[in-house]
Design a protein around this motif. Sequence first.
Motif, short mmCIF file in Angstrom:
data_model
loop_
_atom_site.label_atom_id
_atom_site.label_comp_id
_atom_site.label_asym_id
_atom_site.label_seq_id
_atom_site.Cartn_x
_atom_site.Cartn_y
_atom_site.Cartn_z
N GLU A 1 0.92 4.05 -6.17
CA GLU A 1 1.10 5.05 -7.21
C GLU A 1 2.33 4.75 -8.06
O GLU A 1 2.33 5.00 -9.28
CB GLU A 1 1.23 6.44 -6.59
CG GLU A 1 1.30 7.59 -7.59
CD GLU A 1 0.07 7.65 -8.50
OE1 GLU A 1 0.23 8.00 -9.69
OE2 GLU A 1 -1.05 7.35 -8.03
N GLU A 2 3.37 4.19 -7.47
CA GLU A 2 4.57 3.83 -8.22
C GLU A 2 4.25 2.77 -9.28
O GLU A 2 4.73 2.86 -10.42
CB GLU A 2 5.66 3.31 -7.27
CG GLU A 2 6.25 4.38 -6.36
CD GLU A 2 7.22 3.78 -5.35
OE1 GLU A 2 7.62 2.61 -5.54
OE2 GLU A 2 7.56 4.46 -4.37
N VAL A 3 3.44 1.79 -8.90
CA VAL A 3 3.07 0.74 -9.85
C VAL A 3 2.20 1.32 -10.96
O VAL A 3 2.38 1.00 -12.14
CB VAL A 3 2.32 -0.40 -9.12
CG1 VAL A 3 1.77 -1.42 -10.11
CG2 VAL A 3 3.25 -1.10 -8.13
N CYS B 1 -14.28 5.40 1.82
CA CYS B 1 -13.06 4.57 1.72
C CYS B 1 -11.96 5.31 0.99
O CYS B 1 -10.80 5.32 1.40
CB CYS B 1 -13.34 3.26 1.00
SG CYS B 1 -14.32 2.08 1.98
N PHE B 2 -12.31 5.97 -0.12
CA PHE B 2 -11.31 6.68 -0.90
C PHE B 2 -10.74 7.86 -0.10
O PHE B 2 -9.56 8.11 -0.08
CB PHE B 2 -11.91 7.20 -2.21
CG PHE B 2 -11.98 6.16 -3.29
CD1 PHE B 2 -10.82 5.52 -3.70
CD2 PHE B 2 -13.17 5.81 -3.87
CE1 PHE B 2 -10.87 4.55 -4.70
CE2 PHE B 2 -13.22 4.85 -4.86
CZ PHE B 2 -12.08 4.23 -5.27
N ARG B 3 -11.64 8.58 0.60
CA ARG B 3 -11.17 9.75 1.36
C ARG B 3 -10.23 9.33 2.47
O ARG B 3 -9.26 10.01 2.77
CB ARG B 3 -12.36 10.51 1.93
CG ARG B 3 -13.16 11.30 0.92
CD ARG B 3 -14.02 12.35 1.62
NE ARG B 3 -14.93 11.74 2.57
CZ ARG B 3 -16.15 11.30 2.26
NH1 ARG B 3 -16.60 11.42 1.02
NH2 ARG B 3 -16.94 10.77 3.18
N GLU B 4 -10.51 8.18 3.08
CA GLU B 4 -9.69 7.74 4.23
C GLU B 4 -8.49 6.91 3.78
O GLU B 4 -7.68 6.51 4.59
CB GLU B 4 -10.57 6.91 5.18
CG GLU B 4 -11.69 7.75 5.82
CD GLU B 4 -12.58 6.92 6.71
OE1 GLU B 4 -12.38 5.70 6.78
OE2 GLU B 4 -13.45 7.50 7.37
N GLY B 5 -8.40 6.65 2.46
CA GLY B 5 -7.26 5.90 1.94
C GLY B 5 -7.25 4.45 2.31
O GLY B 5 -6.18 3.85 2.51
N LEU B 6 -8.42 3.82 2.46
CA LEU B 6 -8.49 2.42 2.86
C LEU B 6 -8.22 1.51 1.67
O LEU B 6 -8.45 1.86 0.55
CB LEU B 6 -9.88 2.12 3.43
CG LEU B 6 -10.22 2.94 4.70
CD1 LEU B 6 -11.62 2.56 5.17
CD2 LEU B 6 -9.21 2.71 5.80
N LYS C 1 -6.18 -1.62 -2.53
CA LYS C 1 -5.27 -0.67 -1.89
C LYS C 1 -5.26 0.72 -2.52
O LYS C 1 -4.60 1.63 -2.00
CB LYS C 1 -3.84 -1.23 -1.92
CG LYS C 1 -3.63 -2.42 -0.99
CD LYS C 1 -3.75 -1.99 0.47
CE LYS C 1 -3.43 -3.14 1.41
NZ LYS C 1 -3.45 -2.70 2.82
N CYS C 2 -5.96 0.91 -3.63
CA CYS C 2 -5.93 2.23 -4.26
C CYS C 2 -6.56 3.28 -3.35
O CYS C 2 -7.45 2.98 -2.55
CB CYS C 2 -6.63 2.20 -5.61
SG CYS C 2 -8.41 1.97 -5.52
N GLY D 1 0.80 -1.22 0.00
CA GLY D 1 0.00 0.00 0.00
C GLY D 1 0.83 1.27 0.00
O GLY D 1 2.00 1.27 -0.38
N GLY D 2 0.20 2.35 0.44
CA GLY D 2 0.89 3.63 0.52
C GLY D 2 1.34 4.14 -0.84
O GLY D 2 0.69 3.91 -1.86
#
Length: 372
Positions: free
Chosen positions: A221-223, A367-372, A260-261, A216-217
């Motif tokens: 974005e790197e992938v 979920c998206f706002r909290e980065g879950l 994980k997005c 995650g984390g």
Amino acid sequence: SERAPTALGASAMARLAPLLKDETSSVREQAMTILSNVARTSQDMRDMILASGGVNFVMSMFQGGQSPQPVPVVRKAALLLHAVCCWPPSQEMGDAVMKRLLHTLSLLTMSNDEGVIVESCRALSCLEHRSPHNLAVLLVSGVFERLVFLFAQPSSEVCTVSVSAARAIACGSETGLQALLLQEPIPVLKDILAAEDASCAQREACALLTAILTLGGPHVEEVVAAGCVPLFVRLLTADAEEGGEVQLAAARAVGALSRKCTRPEQMADLLVAECVSGMVSLLQPSSISWASLDFVEKALPSAEMLGTTRFAALLKEAGAPEKLKEISEKCSDERLKSKAGGSSSCCADHPVLETLSAQFKVKFSTCFREGL
């Protein structure tokens, strides 16, 4: 009798041990070939070889100050160490022996000979890598830097076994995975995915990228930024007979990305007909459905937020509602059954799947706002 194999093994060890020190390289080769074959017969025989000191002597050939061994001898040594690693660790393989084994295998991966590289990487893939002390031995030896270099080699076999070894070591602990990421493997893994034909190397690359995505984390974005996502989608359509395992590995990568997005934009390349049909085809009462369900759950709100109205229709055309219902009714795994039932109910909230239920949309927007 039960003691016969042990007696024969002890007798054989007594005869073979002196041959490992023979001045003639062909004799040393033959002795190591026999030991390799014996070690593969059972864990007890492997342990007997360890107890005889034969493996320690072979590893000592590659310590500092020793004369270089002929390449054929090194190949047989790597073959023997691979055979030793095929069985789980035992009392005979204590911490000291394990550390020496890891150090020797790290040295062997530095070889320029393909046969030596393949056997040493396979040996590393067989071992568990949870111990931080053992990981430290590998890191000091520069094994990740070497393995990532091997990812890009033209030999498909070298590429496959090096990715497999890196995954085995990295996935033993979060520290191992972070250490691998310092070597920037993602662009090289992307190049493996881009190969024309489905291969074992692509399967291993997908599996390693799945582990990176699961971390995650910023690694998600790197992938995505490396351009891996469209290649996951392409591999989902691999011919089932030739690339079935590759297809499943790509599906797991898509599921990990979906899970994980943190932004809908990271899902944009997945909201296409090829991905939908590929992931929905894997919706069945089995463990692979977790990846497909993760995709369906996250892709629905992502499409809505990105204004991709066609996506809901694609789900319906691919038969997602029927497959979800089948899983929720027939699956023996209660957790999977419940997850599928929730997704099925959500899909059924609108007969043509062109909009999301308010409850579902709010849930995943959060979920998206909290980065879950």
